[in-house]
Design an enzyme around this catalytic site. Structure first.
Site, PDB file in Angstrom:
ATOM      1  N   ASP A  86      25.214  49.293  61.319  1.00 23.05           N
ATOM      2  CA  ASP A  86      26.604  48.850  61.232  1.00 23.05           C
ATOM      3  C   ASP A  86      26.763  47.374  61.588  1.00 23.05           C
ATOM      4  OD1 ASP A  86      27.342  51.326  60.400  1.00 23.05           O
ATOM      5  OD2 ASP A  86      28.411  51.901  62.231  1.00 23.05           O
ATOM      6  N   ARG A  97      28.288  41.918  59.825  1.00 24.45           N
ATOM      7  CA  ARG A  97      27.912  40.536  59.503  1.00 24.45           C
ATOM      8  C   ARG A  97      28.188  40.240  58.033  1.00 24.45           C
ATOM      9  NH1 ARG A  97      22.190  38.544  58.646  1.00 24.45           N
ATOM     10  NH2 ARG A  97      22.412  36.301  58.333  1.00 24.45           N
ATOM     11  N   ASN A 119      35.931  45.963  62.506  1.00 20.27           N
ATOM     12  CA  ASN A 119      35.905  47.070  63.462  1.00 20.27           C
ATOM     13  C   ASN A 119      36.908  46.873  64.588  1.00 20.27           C
ATOM     14  OD1 ASN A 119      34.204  49.078  62.604  1.00 20.27           O
ATOM     15  ND2 ASN A 119      32.523  48.588  63.979  1.00 20.27           N
ATOM     16  N   ASP A 120      36.663  45.852  65.391  1.00 19.38           N
ATOM     17  CA  ASP A 120      37.501  45.677  66.575  1.00 19.38           C
ATOM     18  C   ASP A 120      37.337  44.293  67.171  1.00 19.38           C
ATOM     19  OD1 ASP A 120      35.061  45.769  68.219  1.00 19.38           O
ATOM     20  OD2 ASP A 120      35.097  47.923  67.840  1.00 19.38           O
ATOM     21  N   ARG A 164      34.431  41.338  87.764  1.00 17.30           N
ATOM     22  CA  ARG A 164      35.601  41.811  88.505  1.00 17.30           C
ATOM     23  C   ARG A 164      36.714  42.235  87.555  1.00 17.30           C
ATOM     24  NH1 ARG A 164      35.754  36.925  93.014  1.00 17.30           N
ATOM     25  NH2 ARG A 164      33.872  37.559  94.141  1.00 17.30           N
ATOM     26  N   TYR A 191      33.437  51.014  69.328  1.00 21.60           N
ATOM     27  CA  TYR A 191      33.687  50.704  70.746  1.00 21.60           C
ATOM     28  C   TYR A 191      34.853  51.522  71.295  1.00 21.60           C
ATOM     29  CZ  TYR A 191      33.751  47.373  74.741  1.00 21.60           C
ATOM     30  OH  TYR A 191      33.685  46.769  75.973  1.00 21.60           O
ATOM     31  N   LEU A 218      35.966  54.457  70.397  1.00 27.80           N
ATOM     32  CA  LEU A 218      35.576  55.854  70.613  1.00 27.80           C
ATOM     33  C   LEU A 218      34.766  55.996  71.900  1.00 27.80           C
ATOM     34  CD1 LEU A 218      35.438  58.778  69.546  1.00 27.80           C
ATOM     35  CD2 LEU A 218      33.346  58.129  68.332  1.00 27.80           C
ATOM     36  N   GLN A 257      30.398  39.490  66.804  1.00 22.36           N
ATOM     37  CA  GLN A 257      29.894  38.360  66.026  1.00 22.36           C
ATOM     38  C   GLN A 257      30.355  37.014  66.588  1.00 22.36           C
ATOM     39  OE1 GLN A 257      28.064  39.151  62.965  1.00 22.36           O
ATOM     40  NE2 GLN A 257      28.165  41.204  63.821  1.00 22.36           N
TER      41      GLN A 257
END
Length: 281
Positions: A67, A72, A136-137, A147, A179, A181, A236
């Site tokens: 993926d 990319r 995707n995200d 922190r 990510y 999920l 990316q």
């Protein structure tokens, strides 16, 4: 037909499969185009172009790997909307839907105009002079200190919440199996138009994932006094964030045209990839 190949050479199956695939393409009247590095590494006598130039000169871009390779490829294609076909060379591969055994059939169907494709929505992101997009995200992640960070979210100017924790994932439906999920977000049919907000290890049990309409502007920013953080686009690109300066996120004005295998359903892929054990009886 001119076909670009974007290859993850680190995959164990890459050399053997790509060599055979390139020879098959040439034998069937297609012109495969590879990056110079890949052509040299696999000792292939084919057209060679830098990856950014490949996407400007081909009718189909085939991502060979996982993926990450397809993400990319999507980034290289951008607003051109060149069709992208993903071939899985090992791993989970929600986006690289073709197996190596299906790759030739997929190319043949595409060349005959008998293929199936899905238009996947993309997120366009702005931060000062920076511009980027994600299939995707995108995610706000804690910085080097490790922190807790505090992230303020607004939707079309209206305050949504301030999330305290490790960060926040802003996902497309396509990215709902990535990510988001892993962070406990919902699985969403990838052809829907929506934006998912999934908190990362929130310091409040009531901070649950949200699904918002795709049309509108979302703003995320570090709260005043927050620890350092970064903004990650599809793994990316990474931008350092400054408190009080929002990232604007909107639905992009283009899609990723993802070529998908005929005869496969999204639910079937889910059952296979997520190892669901349920049956109809």
């Amino acid at each position: 037909m001119r076909i670009g190949l974007l290859v993850n050479r680190g995959k164990p199956a890459a050399r053997r499969f790509v060599t055979g695939f390139v020879n098959w393409l040439s034998a069937h009247g297609h012109e495969p185009v590879l990056t110079p590095d890949t052509a040299r590494a696999f000792t292939l006598k084919v057209a060679r172009l830098p990856d950014a130039e490949i996407v400007r000169s081909v009718e189909l871009l085939v991502a060979l790997g996982g993926d990450g390779t397809l993400l990319r490829a999507a980034r290289l294609v951008g607003p051109r909307e060149t069709p992208v076909m993903g071939v899985n060379l090992g791993g989970l591969g929600f986006l690289t839907e073709f197996s190596t055994a299906e790759a030739r059939t997929g190319v043949t169907a595409f060349s005959r105009g008998q293929h199936r494709e899905e238009r996947r929505m993309v997120l366009a992101c702005r931060y000062g002079r920076r511009r980027g997009f994600a299939l995707n995200d995108c995610a706000v992640n804690m910085g080097r200190t490790g922190r807790v960070i505090k992230v303020v979210v607004r939707a079309d100017g209206e305050f949504v919440n301030r999330f305290s924790g490790d960060g926040l994932v802003i996902s497309t439906p396509t990215g709902s199996t990535a990510y988001s999920l892993a962070a406990g977000g919902p699985v969403v049919v990838p052809t829907l138009a929506a934006v998912l907000l999934t908190p990362l290890a929130p310091h409040a049990l009531a901070a649950r994932p949200l699904i918002l309409p795709a049309d509108g502007t979302l703003e995320v920013e570090l709260a005043a006094g927050s620890e350092p953080a970064t903004f990650n686009l599809d793994g990316q690109q990474v931008w350092p964030l400054t408190p009080g300066r929002p990232v604007a996120i909107e639905r992009a004005g283009f899609y990723v045209r993802l070529v998908t295998p005929a005869g496969k359903s999204w639910f079937g892929i889910l059952r296979d990839k997520l190892k669901w054990s349920g049956s109809q009886v």
